[in-house]
Design a protein around this motif. Structure first.
Motif, mmCIF file in Angstrom:
data_model
loop_
_atom_site.group_PDB
_atom_site.id
_atom_site.type_symbol
_atom_site.label_atom_id
_atom_site.label_comp_id
_atom_site.label_asym_id
_atom_site.label_seq_id
_atom_site.Cartn_x
_atom_site.Cartn_y
_atom_site.Cartn_z
ATOM 1 N N SER A 183 -10.875 9.889 -3.703
ATOM 2 C CA SER A 183 -11.725 9.230 -4.691
ATOM 3 C C SER A 183 -12.166 10.242 -5.744
ATOM 4 O O SER A 183 -12.381 11.419 -5.441
ATOM 5 C CB SER A 183 -12.961 8.618 -4.026
ATOM 6 O OG SER A 183 -12.599 7.601 -3.111
ATOM 7 N N LYS A 201 -6.382 2.322 -7.007
ATOM 8 C CA LYS A 201 -5.489 2.365 -5.847
ATOM 9 C C LYS A 201 -4.059 2.643 -6.287
ATOM 10 O O LYS A 201 -3.644 2.267 -7.387
ATOM 11 C CB LYS A 201 -5.514 1.029 -5.100
ATOM 12 C CG LYS A 201 -6.885 0.536 -4.686
ATOM 13 C CD LYS A 201 -7.444 1.328 -3.534
ATOM 14 C CE LYS A 201 -8.714 0.643 -3.010
ATOM 15 N NZ LYS A 201 -9.337 1.446 -1.923
ATOM 16 N N ASP A 232 -10.040 5.374 -6.162
ATOM 17 C CA ASP A 232 -10.899 4.765 -5.159
ATOM 18 C C ASP A 232 -10.166 4.725 -3.824
ATOM 19 O O ASP A 232 -9.426 3.803 -3.544
ATOM 20 C CB ASP A 232 -11.296 3.359 -5.618
ATOM 21 C CG ASP A 232 -12.222 2.659 -4.634
ATOM 22 O OD1 ASP A 232 -12.787 3.328 -3.744
ATOM 23 O OD2 ASP A 232 -12.380 1.430 -4.757
ATOM 24 N N ARG A 233 -10.316 5.785 -3.052
ATOM 25 C CA ARG A 233 -9.636 5.915 -1.751
ATOM 26 C C ARG A 233 -8.130 5.689 -1.899
ATOM 27 O O ARG A 233 -7.497 4.977 -1.121
ATOM 28 C CB ARG A 233 -10.247 4.960 -0.716
ATOM 29 C CG ARG A 233 -11.688 5.293 -0.384
ATOM 30 C CD ARG A 233 -12.233 4.438 0.744
ATOM 31 N NE ARG A 233 -11.467 4.588 1.975
ATOM 32 C CZ ARG A 233 -11.574 5.613 2.834
ATOM 33 N NH1 ARG A 233 -12.443 6.593 2.574
ATOM 34 N NH2 ARG A 233 -10.841 5.674 3.917
ATOM 35 N N ALA A 234 -7.561 6.328 -2.901
ATOM 36 C CA ALA A 234 -6.121 6.227 -3.165
ATOM 37 C C ALA A 234 -5.337 7.050 -2.153
ATOM 38 O O ALA A 234 -5.736 8.172 -1.812
ATOM 39 C CB ALA A 234 -5.807 6.705 -4.575
ATOM 40 N N ASP A 238 0.859 -1.178 0.000
ATOM 41 C CA ASP A 238 0.000 0.000 0.000
ATOM 42 C C ASP A 238 0.897 1.230 0.000
ATOM 43 O O ASP A 238 1.822 1.345 0.793
ATOM 44 C CB ASP A 238 -0.868 -0.026 1.278
ATOM 45 C CG ASP A 238 -1.899 1.075 1.286
ATOM 46 O OD1 ASP A 238 -1.705 2.062 0.559
ATOM 47 O OD2 ASP A 238 -2.879 0.956 2.036
#
Length: 248
Positions: A25, A235, A39-41, A3
C-alpha cells in the motif's frame, strides 16, 4: 480479470530477477486529502519474464516501479527481489541494491549532458567498480549492439531522441542487472523511433534472461509482453490473454 498475486507463500527458490509484491500500500497527502495509489496490491513476476503494466495517469504505475527499485518505500506490505526484502533495507543498502540489481529506463533519457555517450555507459560500471579495459570493452560491445558505436565520443545533445533512448537502454543494461524497470521508455518518441527502441529493449532483455517490467500507455507495446497487468483502484489485476498470449 484475475487477482495478480499468484502465490500465497514465499517461493522455495527463485532465479535472478524474481519479484514478489505482497499486499503493498502507498498513499500521498494532497492538501487535506489522502490519495491512495496502491491498496494491498500483490503480484509475482517470474525470473526472465516480460510484464507490461497499464493504467490511467496517476494510477500508481510509476510509484510501483519506484517501490520495486528501492527508490521509495511503501506504507505497508513487502517487496522481495530474488528473496531479498527490498522494503526492509535502509537507504544506503537500497542504493547498493539499485546499483547492483536494477536497470532503470525513463521517458526522458536522463543522460548526463557533460559526459560523452561512452562515458554515460561507463558510469554504472564504475559504480560497480568495473574499471579500465574491461569496462570499456563491455560498454563498447553494448554500443555496437544498439548500433551507435560510431557515436561513442558524441555528447547526448548531438543525438536524436531515438538515439538518446537507445543509449539509455544500453546504460540500463551495461552493469548486468537482474531487473529492468522501464517507465514509458518510448513516450516521447515518434512511431518509428518507438518501434526501434522497443524491439531493441525486448531483444536485449530476453537474450540476457533479464526480468522486464514495462509501464506504458500504449496497448500495442503491451502485446509484446508475456503478461499484461492493469492497475485499477490500487489493485493489480491480470489481463486474460487469448491465443498464444505473449512472446515468452
Amino acid at each position: 480479470m484475475e487477482d495478480a498475486g499468484r502465490t500465497a507463500h514465499e517461493p522455495a527458490s527463485s532465479g535472478a530477477g524474481h519479484i514478489v509484491v505482497r499486499a503493498v500500500s502507498k498513499s500521498y497527502q494532497e492538501g487535506d486529502r489522502l490519495h491512495t495509489v496502491l491498496d494491498r496490491a500483490s503480484v509475482e513476476i517470474d525470473s526472465g519474464e516480460f510484464v507490461a503494466l497499464l493504467g490511467p495517469s496517476g494510477s500508481g504505475k510509476s510509484t510501483l516501479l519506484n517501490l520495486i527499485g528501492g527508490i521509495d518505500s511503501p506504507d505497508d506490505g513487502r517487496i522481495l527481489v530474488d528473496g531479498r526484502e527490498v522494503t526492509s533495507l535502509e537507504e544506503p543498502d537500497r542504493t547498493l541494491f539499485r546499483r547492483d540489481r536494477v536497470g532503470l529506463i525513463f521517458q526522458f533519457f536522463n543522460l548526463l549532458p557533460t559526459l560523452t555517450v561512452l562515458e554515460n555507459l561507463l558510469l554504472p560500471l564504475e559504480l560497480k567498480r568495473t574499471v579500465g579495459i574491461d569496462a570499456v570493452r563491455i560498454a563498447e560491445e553494448l554500443l555496437e549492439r544498439v548500433g551507435l558505436e560510431a557515436r561513442a565520443g558524441t555528447f547526448p545533445d548531438r543525438l536524436s531522441g531515438g538515439e538518446q533512448q537507445r543509449i539509455a537502454v544500453a546504460r540500463a543494461l551495461v552493469h548486468g542487472p537482474a531487473v529492468v524497470l522501464a517507465d514509458e521508455p518510448t513516450g516521447s518518441l515518434d512511431a518509428e523511433a518507438s518501434r526501434v527502441v522497443m524491439e531493441l529493449l525486448e531483444e536485449l532483455v530476453r537474450e540476457r534472461g533479464r526480468t522486464l517490467l514495462l509501464v506504458t500507455h500504449n496497448p500495442e507495446l503491451a502485446t509484446r509482453a508475456d503478461r499484461v497487468l492493469h492497475l485499477e483502484g490500487g489493485k493489480l489485476v491480470e489481463e486474460p490473454r487469448g491465443g498464444d498470449g505473449g512472446r515468452g
